[in-house]
Design a protein around this motif. Sequence first.
Motif, PDB file in Angstrom:
ATOM      1  N   UNK A  76      40.194 106.160   1.758  1.00 41.74           N
ATOM      2  CA  UNK A  76      39.537 107.093   2.677  1.00 41.74           C
ATOM      3  C   UNK A  76      38.938 106.347   3.864  1.00 41.74           C
ATOM      4  N   UNK A  77      38.282 105.217   3.583  1.00 38.94           N
ATOM      5  CA  UNK A  77      37.718 104.410   4.673  1.00 38.94           C
ATOM      6  C   UNK A  77      38.815 103.910   5.611  1.00 38.94           C
ATOM      7  N   UNK A  78      39.928 103.479   5.035  1.00 37.21           N
ATOM      8  CA  UNK A  78      41.034 102.976   5.847  1.00 37.21           C
ATOM      9  C   UNK A  78      41.605 104.079   6.730  1.00 37.21           C
ATOM     10  N   UNK A  79      41.714 105.282   6.178  1.00 35.88           N
ATOM     11  CA  UNK A  79      42.211 106.411   6.972  1.00 35.88           C
ATOM     12  C   UNK A  79      41.270 106.705   8.138  1.00 35.88           C
ATOM     13  N   UNK A  80      39.963 106.643   7.874  1.00 36.95           N
ATOM     14  CA  UNK A  80      38.986 106.906   8.930  1.00 36.95           C
ATOM     15  C   UNK A  80      39.064 105.844  10.025  1.00 36.95           C
ATOM     16  N   UNK A  81      39.164 104.578   9.617  1.00 38.76           N
ATOM     17  CA  UNK A  81      39.248 103.494  10.602  1.00 38.76           C
ATOM     18  C   UNK A  81      40.552 103.596  11.389  1.00 38.76           C
ATOM     19  N   UNK A  82      41.662 103.864  10.695  1.00 37.75           N
ATOM     20  CA  UNK A  82      42.937 104.018  11.393  1.00 37.75           C
ATOM     21  C   UNK A  82      42.912 105.172  12.378  1.00 37.75           C
ATOM     22  N   UNK A  83      42.297 106.298  11.960  1.00 39.12           N
ATOM     23  CA  UNK A  83      42.187 107.449  12.856  1.00 39.12           C
ATOM     24  C   UNK A  83      41.317 107.117  14.064  1.00 39.12           C
ATOM     25  N   UNK A  84      40.248 106.366  13.828  1.00 41.18           N
ATOM     26  CA  UNK A  84      39.364 105.987  14.934  1.00 41.18           C
ATOM     27  C   UNK A  84      40.092 105.081  15.927  1.00 41.18           C
ATOM     28  N   UNK A  85      40.913 104.171  15.427  1.00 40.06           N
ATOM     29  CA  UNK A  85      41.681 103.292  16.318  1.00 40.06           C
ATOM     30  C   UNK A  85      42.662 104.105  17.164  1.00 40.06           C
ATOM     31  N   UNK A  86      43.298 105.098  16.547  1.00 42.33           N
ATOM     32  CA  UNK A  86      44.215 105.944  17.305  1.00 42.33           C
ATOM     33  C   UNK A  86      43.460 106.745  18.370  1.00 42.33           C
ATOM     34  N   UNK A  87      42.265 107.224  18.007  1.00 35.04           N
ATOM     35  CA  UNK A  87      41.483 108.038  18.937  1.00 35.04           C
ATOM     36  C   UNK A  87      40.991 107.216  20.138  1.00 35.04           C
ATOM     37  N   UNK A  88      40.516 105.999  19.842  1.00 32.10           N
ATOM     38  CA  UNK A  88      39.970 105.166  20.918  1.00 32.10           C
ATOM     39  C   UNK A  88      41.065 104.529  21.767  1.00 32.10           C
ATOM     40  N   UNK A  89      42.190 104.252  21.117  1.00 34.07           N
ATOM     41  CA  UNK A  89      43.268 103.588  21.849  1.00 34.07           C
ATOM     42  C   UNK A  89      43.063 102.087  21.905  1.00 34.07           C
ATOM     43  N   UNK A  90      44.140 101.353  22.142  1.00 35.05           N
ATOM     44  CA  UNK A  90      44.070  99.889  22.141  1.00 35.05           C
ATOM     45  C   UNK A  90      43.295  99.344  23.334  1.00 35.05           C
ATOM     46  N   UNK A  91      43.139 100.144  24.377  1.00 38.52           N
ATOM     47  CA  UNK A  91      42.451  99.626  25.561  1.00 38.52           C
ATOM     48  C   UNK A  91      40.947  99.496  25.346  1.00 38.52           C
ATOM     49  N   UNK A  92      40.354 100.386  24.541  1.00 38.55           N
ATOM     50  CA  UNK A  92      38.906 100.338  24.313  1.00 38.55           C
ATOM     51  C   UNK A  92      38.526  99.294  23.263  1.00 38.55           C
ATOM     52  N   UNK A  93      39.377  99.103  22.267  1.00 38.43           N
ATOM     53  CA  UNK A  93      39.080  98.114  21.219  1.00 38.43           C
ATOM     54  C   UNK A  93      40.306  97.207  21.041  1.00 38.43           C
ATOM     55  N   UNK A  94      40.608  96.381  22.046  1.00 41.55           N
ATOM     56  CA  UNK A  94      41.860  95.622  22.020  1.00 41.55           C
ATOM     57  C   UNK A  94      41.909  94.530  20.966  1.00 41.55           C
ATOM     58  N   UNK A  95      40.756  94.092  20.449  1.00 44.39           N
ATOM     59  CA  UNK A  95      40.743  92.959  19.539  1.00 44.39           C
ATOM     60  C   UNK A  95      40.675  93.362  18.058  1.00 44.39           C
ATOM     61  N   UNK A  96      40.420  94.636  17.781  1.00 45.86           N
ATOM     62  CA  UNK A  96      40.211  95.053  16.387  1.00 45.86           C
ATOM     63  C   UNK A  96      41.507  95.015  15.589  1.00 45.86           C
ATOM     64  N   UNK A  97      42.554  95.665  16.092  1.00 48.16           N
ATOM     65  CA  UNK A  97      43.812  95.727  15.341  1.00 48.16           C
ATOM     66  C   UNK A  97      44.428  94.342  15.123  1.00 48.16           C
TER      67      UNK A  97
END
Length: 459
Positions: free
Chosen positions: A166-187
């Motif tokens: 569940x946590x992984x789904x939430x984090x993955x969804x958040x990454x999709x929502x924010x996009x790679x430009x806002x959090x480029x180093x997380x993924x």
Amino acid sequence: MPQSVPSLPRRAARTLRTSLFTQVALALVLGIAVGKLWPGFASDLQPLGDGFIRLIKTIISPLVFCVVVVGIAKAGDLKAFGRIGLKALIWFEVASTLALVVGLLAANLVQPGSGMNVDPATLNTAAVDAKTNGGSLPSTTEFVLHSLPTSFVGAFAENSLLQVLILACLVGAALLHLGHTKVPQVLPAIEQAQEIIFAIVGFVMRLAPIAVFGAMAVLIGNYGLGVIETYGKLIALCYAAAALFIALLAVALKMVTGLSLWKFLRYIREEMLLALGTASTESVMPRVMQKLRKAGARDDAVGLVLPTGYSFNLDGASLYLSIGTLFIAQAVGVDLSLSQQITVVLVLMLTSKGMAGIPGSAFLALSATASSLGAIPAGAVALLLGVDRIMDSMRVVTNLLGNCVAVFAVSRWEGALDIERAKKVLNREIDVSGDDEEEEAQAVVPAQLTKKEPATEAS
């Protein structure tokens, strides 16, 4: 001049040094021999297997988290991930119900407990309480609530796979929502953490032969081979029913994906032998995830379906529970009607979910089923105490293959499976056997040592 062929002893030594399958197989044989010859000494080897499984468990939660987050982020479609989860649950329910029905049909046909005429009053029910630590299976509400994390760290500390998912789904969804430009180093950081975890898996797997040796020595030392004679009919029936169910899985896999279950079994032979030796599917989960990904299954499908199957798709346990329920009924002289047997299936469909990780869960489920019927004395469950550990191998193989088939089937259903790559890998047209060693070497050797000097490159 023709190259000289290595002598047989050298070839054998090289195989033993490089082949995990050979190492585990030899450890399995040695463990059986030590358990038979020195049962007292064998009982003291329990920490060897337990220690290995503890090491593997430390890896599972962070690995599942990384694989699922990366899978969602790279797939770029959260709706597709939801469809994968829904289709997986449908597959799990159909497969586990089929396993229950196969078990009931087999037990009705063979009647493994008939003629035993056991008096339930003579059974030691306290041994069942000791096996289950006085616990109980969670209700549906408790199971759902326990699947929801109370803290980010707590899910990993408790090693709760459903909470981590569940946590992984939430984090993955958040990454999709924010996009790679806002959090480029997380993924990239999560991807690198995933590679580190896979390297750790490679290190820990080198201890697998020691774990198998200890686990098999303890099994034979504690239970001996005499239990096979006492419960021979029941054991033979359970393993025959498991073989029939696996054959049905092979047919289903062939129809849905065109892949061969036999070739897949050959592909994961090291992991299967290790799971048999340690009586634990968790001990091979990281390696199986890695091999499924290499065989063409997409990361998000592997990361969601396989871990969820560990809680929802216990096909081997379902077989054992249905056969075990009829066995104890027959042993104490209770003739269950058709309606009562249908009740057994309905009750076990509920009680068999969420059993993973609960001490003595099989006995808890059997006790709950006996209580719901009202015709079988709950204490009769003690009849299975002597044979339960022998059934672990059947449950482990069936559970593991059932979950792997589910990954391939759901991936194919959702278009998340590279069929051509899967066929080539299973046909050995693509060699992925050396990938693990290469990844380990890259993780161990410092980066500066892997760079060549300009002069060396010029030469």
